[in-house]
Write an enzyme that holds these catalytic residues in place. Structure first.
Site, PDB file in Angstrom:
ATOM      1  N   ARG A   1      -7.019 -10.833   7.985  1.00 23.07           N
ATOM      2  CA  ARG A   1      -7.626  -9.708   8.709  1.00 23.07           C
ATOM      3  C   ARG A   1      -8.975  -9.340   8.098  1.00 23.07           C
ATOM      4  O   ARG A   1      -9.223  -9.577   6.916  1.00 23.07           O
ATOM      5  CB  ARG A   1      -6.677  -8.486   8.692  1.00 23.07           C
TER       6      ARG A   1
ATOM      7  N   GLU B   1       9.088  -7.356   2.285  1.00 29.16           N
ATOM      8  CA  GLU B   1       7.943  -6.762   2.997  1.00 29.16           C
ATOM      9  C   GLU B   1       7.560  -7.696   4.151  1.00 29.16           C
ATOM     10  O   GLU B   1       7.425  -8.899   3.953  1.00 29.16           O
ATOM     11  CB  GLU B   1       6.767  -6.644   2.007  1.00 29.16           C
TER      12      GLU B   1
ATOM     13  N   SER C   1       1.230  -9.355  11.708  1.00 30.16           N
ATOM     14  CA  SER C   1      -0.035 -10.088  11.633  1.00 30.16           C
ATOM     15  C   SER C   1      -0.178 -10.714  10.242  1.00 30.16           C
ATOM     16  O   SER C   1       0.523 -10.331   9.304  1.00 30.16           O
ATOM     17  CB  SER C   1      -1.201  -9.128  11.891  1.00 30.16           C
TER      18      SER C   1
ATOM     19  N   HIS D   1       4.993  -8.253   7.671  1.00 27.85           N
ATOM     20  CA  HIS D   1       3.879  -7.883   8.548  1.00 27.85           C
ATOM     21  C   HIS D   1       3.853  -8.835   9.728  1.00 27.85           C
ATOM     22  O   HIS D   1       3.971 -10.058   9.548  1.00 27.85           O
ATOM     23  CB  HIS D   1       2.543  -7.929   7.807  1.00 27.85           C
TER      24      HIS D   1
ATOM     25  N   ASN E   1       8.540  -3.077   7.203  1.00 24.57           N
ATOM     26  CA  ASN E   1       7.150  -3.166   7.632  1.00 24.57           C
ATOM     27  C   ASN E   1       6.617  -1.737   7.609  1.00 24.57           C
ATOM     28  O   ASN E   1       6.879  -0.949   8.518  1.00 24.57           O
ATOM     29  CB  ASN E   1       7.030  -3.767   9.032  1.00 24.57           C
TER      30      ASN E   1
ATOM     31  N   ARG F   1       0.651  -2.417  21.729  1.00 21.82           N
ATOM     32  CA  ARG F   1      -0.452  -2.166  20.793  1.00 21.82           C
ATOM     33  C   ARG F   1      -1.152  -3.474  20.418  1.00 21.82           C
ATOM     34  O   ARG F   1      -0.551  -4.369  19.821  1.00 21.82           O
ATOM     35  CB  ARG F   1       0.128  -1.515  19.532  1.00 21.82           C
TER      36      ARG F   1
ATOM     37  N   ALA G   1       0.389   0.658   8.117  1.00 21.95           N
ATOM     38  CA  ALA G   1      -0.768   0.990   7.284  1.00 21.95           C
ATOM     39  C   ALA G   1      -0.367   1.651   5.969  1.00 21.95           C
ATOM     40  O   ALA G   1      -1.124   1.612   4.989  1.00 21.95           O
ATOM     41  CB  ALA G   1      -1.728   1.886   8.064  1.00 21.95           C
TER      42      ALA G   1
ATOM     43  N   PRO H   1       4.518   3.656  10.645  1.00 25.13           N
ATOM     44  CA  PRO H   1       3.663   4.202  11.704  1.00 25.13           C
ATOM     45  C   PRO H   1       3.079   3.147  12.639  1.00 25.13           C
ATOM     46  O   PRO H   1       2.678   2.067  12.204  1.00 25.13           O
ATOM     47  CB  PRO H   1       2.527   4.881  10.925  1.00 25.13           C
ATOM     48  N   ASN H   2       3.070   3.513  13.911  1.00 26.32           N
ATOM     49  CA  ASN H   2       2.472   2.719  14.998  1.00 26.32           C
ATOM     50  C   ASN H   2       3.262   1.473  15.378  1.00 26.32           C
ATOM     51  O   ASN H   2       2.881   0.751  16.293  1.00 26.32           O
ATOM     52  CB  ASN H   2       1.021   2.317  14.659  1.00 26.32           C
TER      53      ASN H   2
ATOM     54  N   ARG I   1      -6.489  -4.330   3.974  1.00 28.78           N
ATOM     55  CA  ARG I   1      -5.224  -4.926   4.462  1.00 28.78           C
ATOM     56  C   ARG I   1      -4.705  -5.997   3.501  1.00 28.78           C
ATOM     57  O   ARG I   1      -3.579  -6.439   3.602  1.00 28.78           O
ATOM     58  CB  ARG I   1      -5.395  -5.488   5.868  1.00 28.78           C
TER      59      ARG I   1
ATOM     60  N   HIS J   1      -0.668  -0.112   2.595  1.00 28.96           N
ATOM     61  CA  HIS J   1      -1.923  -0.214   1.850  1.00 28.96           C
ATOM     62  C   HIS J   1      -2.282   1.076   1.113  1.00 28.96           C
ATOM     63  O   HIS J   1      -3.216   1.073   0.316  1.00 28.96           O
ATOM     64  CB  HIS J   1      -3.064  -0.577   2.818  1.00 28.96           C
TER      65      HIS J   1
ATOM     66  N   TYR K   1      -0.858  -8.217  17.266  1.00 29.29           N
ATOM     67  CA  TYR K   1       0.545  -7.998  16.892  1.00 29.29           C
ATOM     68  C   TYR K   1       1.550  -8.699  17.812  1.00 29.29           C
ATOM     69  O   TYR K   1       2.752  -8.623  17.575  1.00 29.29           O
ATOM     70  CB  TYR K   1       0.828  -6.492  16.851  1.00 29.29           C
TER      71      TYR K   1
ATOM     72  N   ASP L   1       6.824   4.697  -4.788  1.00 28.20           N
ATOM     73  CA  ASP L   1       7.681   5.424  -5.736  1.00 28.20           C
ATOM     74  C   ASP L   1       9.139   5.404  -5.287  1.00 28.20           C
ATOM     75  O   ASP L   1      10.056   5.309  -6.107  1.00 28.20           O
ATOM     76  CB  ASP L   1       7.228   6.890  -5.864  1.00 28.20           C
TER      77      ASP L   1
END
Ligand code: DQA
Length: 151
Positions: free
Chosen positions: A109, A100, A104, A102, A76, A17, A79, A9-10, A114, A82, A22, A89
């Site tokens: 943060r 994984e 940022s 990110h 990535n 953004r 959110a 998302p986002n 986060r 977290h 970012y 799962d």
């Protein structure tokens, strides 16, 4: 190698953004970043990118990746990193090596949440804080991982 980049998302809005957090590059710049970082190694891989703002669609795409023979994931989860037991799962059973990522540096943060990742334990490692470059580093890590497994 068949690598799938999955953004949650986002992340479709990256470039617009919060560029102070970012970065100002959009994912349209990822191919150039990968070419610069991977050099000749890029010829060894086929990669695609997927983004969704919806948790269930991300699970659907990860399940599809199993059927497609994807053998490396760059994830990535935004959110959902977290909060999502659902994604955790899914990663727990699909058995595809996952890095994984990110954009940022989540460790630097303000919000303590986060610094929590429900998916990290299902990944071979994580990269945080290098913007789009982190995706290239994740590709390198996956390639090294695969060659150490096969050698
Ligand atoms: C992010 C970090 C997350 O905490 C945040 O919710 C995002 C993006 C990153 O790439 O830095 O959406 O995953």
């Amino acid at each position: 190698m068949n690598i799938l980049v999955v953004n949650g998302p986002n992340l479709g809005a990256i470039g617009r953004r919060q560029p102070g957090i970012y970065g100002s590059k959009g994912f349209d710049e990822l191919p150039g970043v990968l070419t610069r970082i991977l050099g000749d190694r890029e010829k060894q891989i086929r990669w695609r990118i997927y983004q969704s703002n919806h948790e269930g669609e991300l699970v659907d795409r990860l399940e599809q990746a199993v059927d497609e023979g994807v053998n490396g994931l760059v994830l990535n989860a935004g959110a959902l990193t977290h909060t999502s037991l659902v994604l955790a799962d899914c990663l727990a059973w699909i058995g595809i090596p996952c890095v994984e990522v990110h954009l940022s540096n989540v460790w630097a943060r303000q919000e303590p949440i986060r610094q929590t990742s429900l998916i990290a334990k299902h990944c071979i490692g994580s990269v945080s804080g290098f913007g789009l470059t982190g995706y290239g580093l994740a590709f390198l890590a996956l390639m090294e991982h695969m060659s150490s497994q096969s050698g």
